[in-house]
Motif scaffolding. Structure first.
Motif, short mmCIF file in Angstrom:
data_model
loop_
_atom_site.label_atom_id
_atom_site.label_comp_id
_atom_site.label_asym_id
_atom_site.label_seq_id
_atom_site.Cartn_x
_atom_site.Cartn_y
_atom_site.Cartn_z
N PRO A 46 18.39 25.79 -3.56
CA PRO A 46 19.02 26.02 -4.86
C PRO A 46 18.88 24.80 -5.78
N VAL A 47 18.67 25.07 -7.07
CA VAL A 47 18.49 24.01 -8.05
C VAL A 47 19.85 23.52 -8.53
N ALA A 48 20.05 22.21 -8.46
CA ALA A 48 21.30 21.61 -8.95
C ALA A 48 21.19 21.27 -10.43
N SER A 49 20.02 20.76 -10.87
CA SER A 49 19.84 20.40 -12.28
C SER A 49 18.37 20.26 -12.59
N VAL A 50 18.07 20.38 -13.88
CA VAL A 50 16.72 20.17 -14.40
C VAL A 50 16.83 19.23 -15.58
N THR A 51 16.00 18.20 -15.60
CA THR A 51 15.93 17.32 -16.77
C THR A 51 14.48 17.23 -17.24
N PRO A 52 14.27 17.18 -18.56
CA PRO A 52 15.26 17.15 -19.63
C PRO A 52 16.14 18.41 -19.62
N SER A 53 17.36 18.26 -20.05
CA SER A 53 18.28 19.38 -20.08
C SER A 53 17.89 20.36 -21.18
#
Length: 250
Positions: free
Chosen positions: A37-44
């Motif tokens: 599972p993806v927690a975050s992607v940057t750039p937002s």
């Protein structure tokens, strides 16, 4: 066929029927587990960043199939963009563009069913020349400011290469212990810094250095950072974006 031989034949037949998968509508398939599972992607989503900004996907669990995760990540601006992949531990995948991203452009990041978009700015590129002791900034391809600078002295040379701005700090404490120099060393320091941009996680910054103004433009005296006069450092801080590149060379 005697009873023993018959039982042996039946056992072999059953084993073969279990080992060979049937075909057709009744076939049983075993799917590999999907990416973590993806927690975050940057750039937002909705961010405006510099033209050398990488794309980073952080996962909430360890990734066991890195190749599959890399194939699941795409960065597009109409067409897919070329880039390279790297990992920081087993929960952070980074895609770095080949060259600079186009300026003033919208990009779409897809990872599985996760989709985000970000934009690039006009393109703020800094050129740090350690031979001429200058720090030159271009915007949109035009030189807008050349500043005297001081880089790393012998034994503490500033690394060459192109580095995107990782973070910006209006105020920051510079502690020599973070780069392995004890405070009681002749080279030790603990300084209240201003107008700072991080270039490496190892401690290289562009920042205001009022203590080296006399050397800026004529000699390299820092411990690896790029020293600017306070007025120049504040101007750069106000105009540079996270992800904008700094090209350091002799």
């Amino acid at each position: 066929m005697n009873i023993v031989a018959r039982h042996l034949f039946l056992a072999i037949a059953v084993a073969l029927s279990l080992a060979v998968a049937p075909t057709g509508a009744n076939a049983m398939t075993i799917d590999r587990p999907g990416p973590a599972p993806v927690a975050s992607v940057t750039p937002s989503d909705g961010a405006v960043v510099g033209i050398a900004h990488p794309v980073t996907v952080r996962f909430s669990a360890a990734v066991t199939d890195r190749a599959r995760a890399e194939k699941s990540l795409s960065v597009t601006a109409g067409d897919p963009l070329p880039g390279s992949y790297s990992w920081r531990g087993d929960r952070e995948l980074t895609w770095t563009p080949s060259g600079y991203l186009p300026a003033n452009t919208t990009f779409t990041v897809n990872f599985g069913d996760r989709r985000t978009q970000f934009d690039t700015n006009v393109g703020v590129i800094a050129d740090a020349n350690m031979s001429t002791h200058t720090f030159t900034v271009s915007m949109g391809g035009l030189v807008v400011r050349t500043m005297p600078a001081s880089m790393g002295k012998p034994g503490y040379e500033t690394p060459t290469g192109t580095y995107p701005v990782l973070e910006k700090f209006r105020n920051l404490i510079f502690d020599s212990r973070t780069i392995g120099i004890p405070l009681d060393s002749p080279e030790g320091y603990l300084i209240d810094g201003e107008w700072a941009e991080r270039l490496t996680w190892g401690g290289v910054f562009v920042h205001s250095a009022p203590w080296s103004v006399g050397q800026q433009g004529n000699s390299n005296v820092s411990h690896g950072c790029i020293n600017l006069a306070p007025g120049d450092a504040s101007w750069y801080y106000e105009n540079v974006g996270v992800g904008d590149p700094v090209n350091i060379h002799w």
